[in-house]
Write an enzyme that holds these catalytic residues in place. Structure first.
Site, PDB file in Angstrom:
ATOM      1  N   ARG A 240       1.083  -1.034   0.406  1.00 17.16           N
ATOM      2  CA  ARG A 240       0.194   0.253   0.092  1.00 17.16           C
ATOM      3  C   ARG A 240       0.903   0.803  -0.352  1.00 17.16           C
ATOM      4  O   ARG A 240       1.522   1.077   0.474  1.00 17.16           O
ATOM      5  CB  ARG A 240      -1.010   0.298   1.211  1.00 17.16           C
ATOM      6  CG  ARG A 240      -1.722  -0.888   0.968  1.00 17.16           C
ATOM      7  CD  ARG A 240      -2.487  -1.291   2.606  1.00 17.16           C
ATOM      8  NE  ARG A 240      -3.221  -2.548   2.543  1.00 17.16           N
ATOM      9  CZ  ARG A 240      -4.002  -3.225   3.304  1.00 17.16           C
ATOM     10  NH1 ARG A 240      -2.119  -3.597   3.643  1.00 17.16           N
ATOM     11  NH2 ARG A 240      -3.948  -4.801   3.277  1.00 17.16           N
ATOM     12  N   LYS A 267      -0.535  -0.805   7.451  1.00 24.40           N
ATOM     13  CA  LYS A 267      -2.719  -0.644   7.908  1.00 24.40           C
ATOM     14  C   LYS A 267      -3.290  -1.431   8.657  1.00 24.40           C
ATOM     15  O   LYS A 267      -3.994  -1.214   9.208  1.00 24.40           O
ATOM     16  CB  LYS A 267      -3.320  -0.809   6.435  1.00 24.40           C
ATOM     17  CG  LYS A 267      -4.599  -0.247   6.822  1.00 24.40           C
ATOM     18  CD  LYS A 267      -5.193   0.113   5.439  1.00 24.40           C
ATOM     19  CE  LYS A 267      -6.833  -0.019   4.789  1.00 24.40           C
ATOM     20  NZ  LYS A 267      -7.235  -0.025   3.659  1.00 24.40           N
ATOM     21  N   HIS A 328      -2.032   3.154  -6.666  1.00 22.73           N
ATOM     22  CA  HIS A 328      -2.756   1.542  -5.309  1.00 22.73           C
ATOM     23  C   HIS A 328      -3.156   0.834  -6.511  1.00 22.73           C
ATOM     24  O   HIS A 328      -3.367  -0.658  -6.482  1.00 22.73           O
ATOM     25  CB  HIS A 328      -3.758   2.068  -4.870  1.00 22.73           C
ATOM     26  CG  HIS A 328      -4.551   1.089  -3.906  1.00 22.73           C
ATOM     27  ND1 HIS A 328      -4.054   0.911  -2.710  1.00 22.73           N
ATOM     28  CD2 HIS A 328      -6.254   0.473  -4.224  1.00 22.73           C
ATOM     29  CE1 HIS A 328      -5.130  -0.092  -2.501  1.00 22.73           C
ATOM     30  NE2 HIS A 328      -6.022   0.098  -3.153  1.00 22.73           N
ATOM     31  N   ARG A 331      -1.895  -3.135  -6.868  1.00 18.98           N
ATOM     32  CA  ARG A 331      -1.981  -3.879  -5.913  1.00 18.98           C
ATOM     33  C   ARG A 331      -2.717  -4.245  -6.689  1.00 18.98           C
ATOM     34  O   ARG A 331      -2.909  -5.844  -6.535  1.00 18.98           O
ATOM     35  CB  ARG A 331      -1.937  -3.249  -4.816  1.00 18.98           C
ATOM     36  CG  ARG A 331      -1.204  -2.772  -4.082  1.00 18.98           C
ATOM     37  CD  ARG A 331      -1.951  -2.482  -2.160  1.00 18.98           C
ATOM     38  NE  ARG A 331      -2.538  -3.395  -1.907  1.00 18.98           N
ATOM     39  CZ  ARG A 331      -2.495  -4.509  -1.317  1.00 18.98           C
ATOM     40  NH1 ARG A 331      -1.010  -3.948  -0.787  1.00 18.98           N
ATOM     41  NH2 ARG A 331      -3.172  -5.302  -0.325  1.00 18.98           N
ATOM     42  N   HIS A 355      -3.588  -8.978   3.412  1.00 20.81           N
ATOM     43  CA  HIS A 355      -4.787  -9.024   3.788  1.00 20.81           C
ATOM     44  C   HIS A 355      -4.995  -9.370   4.837  1.00 20.81           C
ATOM     45  O   HIS A 355      -4.725 -10.518   5.059  1.00 20.81           O
ATOM     46  CB  HIS A 355      -6.165  -9.250   2.135  1.00 20.81           C
ATOM     47  CG  HIS A 355      -5.443  -8.697   1.052  1.00 20.81           C
ATOM     48  ND1 HIS A 355      -6.570  -8.723  -0.021  1.00 20.81           N
ATOM     49  CD2 HIS A 355      -5.447  -7.354   1.000  1.00 20.81           C
ATOM     50  CE1 HIS A 355      -6.188  -8.014  -1.296  1.00 20.81           C
ATOM     51  NE2 HIS A 355      -5.851  -6.831  -0.276  1.00 20.81           N
ATOM     52  N   TYR A 365      -1.638 -14.596  13.385  1.00 19.55           N
ATOM     53  CA  TYR A 365      -1.088 -14.784  12.105  1.00 19.55           C
ATOM     54  C   TYR A 365       0.010 -14.340  12.821  1.00 19.55           C
ATOM     55  O   TYR A 365       1.001 -14.381  13.195  1.00 19.55           O
ATOM     56  CB  TYR A 365      -1.879 -13.247  12.363  1.00 19.55           C
ATOM     57  CG  TYR A 365      -0.903 -12.644  10.660  1.00 19.55           C
ATOM     58  CD1 TYR A 365      -0.909 -12.633   9.889  1.00 19.55           C
ATOM     59  CD2 TYR A 365       0.472 -12.221  10.998  1.00 19.55           C
ATOM     60  CE1 TYR A 365      -0.549 -11.897   8.485  1.00 19.55           C
ATOM     61  CE2 TYR A 365       1.161 -11.424   9.776  1.00 19.55           C
ATOM     62  CZ  TYR A 365       0.158 -11.525   8.474  1.00 19.55           C
ATOM     63  OH  TYR A 365       1.230 -10.799   7.080  1.00 19.55           O
TER      64      TYR A 365
END
Length: 396
Positions: A240, A267, A328, A331, A355, A365
């Site tokens: 990003r 993000k 952007h 991506r 994501h 994660y």
């Protein structure tokens, strides 16, 4: 009989205080020192009181009578002028300490659960667009018209979306001011709908033709070299833009060919590893010769301690002739072509796109998950990008 200014000027002091009466309770008191003070005598509930108006000659006869009339109006309401004055002074002291700037900074500081970068964004938005114009005014006294004028300035320079955001932040700030008894209403609420948000243009992937054209434009671009490197790396690494701009040299290991991005710069607030294919490493080594003396990969020219402005790379993209695309879109381009290749599992693609995993029941994660496959995928993507014209010709 009413006083005249000549009488007051010529009145001499004596060894005791003496008074010269005007009318309707107004008189001037002359002290032995020669000082002369205006006074107003009145009664409330049968009790006589004296209210100090000011000193002569700073306050002349006409002004003293005007102040007397204001005091008389309060007395008729059953209010002591001295009490009203003390209340007004106390309110003014509070308002002097409650300028829009003071309250805004206090509100920003009071916000919990937000990132440092978001807090900095709020400070910059208020500092640039509001404080120079209405920052010193009591927050209670600022009007909707004054706020609208500030937001219109933003609209005129093309920052309409930013003006809408600032209007929303202003409303939040005013609700805070109301809760802390420094405002009675929210003037920003009257501005809702004053600005029209432009239609959102969703990201779209580049075709092979467009990817090839981008490579050609990059090769011939004569702008600032760091910006060219930035655009190439964006295409290769598909981070990003905001994550890219915050990049720090201390997080890049060129020998190990990995960019280890801390959670606070992502993000989704999750640590993210970016395997660096060979050409990306080569570009970063070149960039290091340009900006490696500082903290940031892409520092601003005017403020090297801050990331480059968010619009810089998009403007460079436009100047290359890639109008209609934004950073952007890199991506979306990577995601589309990687999926269409059929060579890589969706889990691998999604984790490299950073994501969020939709299945909440899965284990915590793991930022290094599928790393061998991710390295292979990033290498394939670099070769695909660098040979986009050739890939198109072969139909791959």
């Amino acid at each position: 009989m009413p006083l005249t200014d000549i009488q007051i000027r010529q009145a001499k002091a004596s060894d005791k205080p003496r008074k010269l009466s005007d009318e309707r309770g107004l008189f001037i008191e002359i002290r032995p020192t020669g000082a002369k003070y205006w006074r107003y005598r009145y009664k409330i509930e049968g009790k006589e009181n004296v209210f100090a108006l000011g000193e002569y000659p700073e306050m002349g006869l006409a002004e003293a009578r005007a102040e007397r009339d204001k005091a008389r109006a309060l007395v008729k309401q059953g209010r002591h002028p001295s009490h009203v004055r003390r209340t007004e002074r106390a309110r003014q002291v509070v308002e002097n300490k409650s300028s829009l700037k003071v309250v805004a900074l206090e509100w920003i500081e009071s916000k919990t659960g937000i990132s440092d970068s978001y807090r900095d964004q709020l400070v910059r938005a208020f500092s640039k667009n509001l404080f120079p114009y209405v920052g010193k005014l009591p927050v209670r006294a600022v009007t909707a018209a004054q706020l609208l004028e500030c937001l219109r300035r933003m609209e005129m320079r093309g920052a309409t979306y930013y003006a809408i955001s600032l209007c929303n932040w202003l409303s939040q700030m005013y609700r805070f001011a109301i809760r802390t008894l420094r405002a009675d209403a929210d003037p920003a609420a009257a501005l809702y709908g004053a600005f029209v948000r432009e239609p959102i243009e969703h990201s779209r992937p580049m075709s092979l033709d467009e990817m090839a054209r981008f490579r050609q434009q990059v090769a011939g671009y004569g702008g600032f070299r760091a910006n060219t490197i930035a655009l190439e790396l964006m295409q290769l690494l598909f981070l990003r833009t905001v994550e890219f701009r915050r990049g720090r040299w201390q997080d890049v290991d060129l020998d190990a060919a990995v960019w280890d991005i801390p959670a606070e710069f992502m993000k989704k607030r999750r640590r993210h590893l970016v395997p660096l294919p060979p050409y990306a490493v080569k570009l970063l080594r070149e960039l290091h010769r340009i900006t490696g003396g500082g903290l940031l990969l892409f520092p601003g020219l005017r403020h090297p301690d801050r990331p480059v402005d968010g619009a810089t790379f998009n403007r460079a993209l436009e100047r290359m002739g890639m109008k209609g695309f934004t950073c952007h879109d890199f991506r979306a381009t990577a995601s589309t072509h990687l999926y269409e290749s059929g060579l890589f599992r969706s889990e691998v693609i999604e984790i490299q796109l950073a994501h969020v995993e939709g299945n909440k029941t899965k284990a915590a994660y793991n930022h290094a998950l599928y790393m061998p496959e991710r390295k292979e995928m990033m290498l394939w993507w670099e070769r695909y990008v660098m040979n986009s014209q050739k890939c198109k010709a072969q139909g791959s």
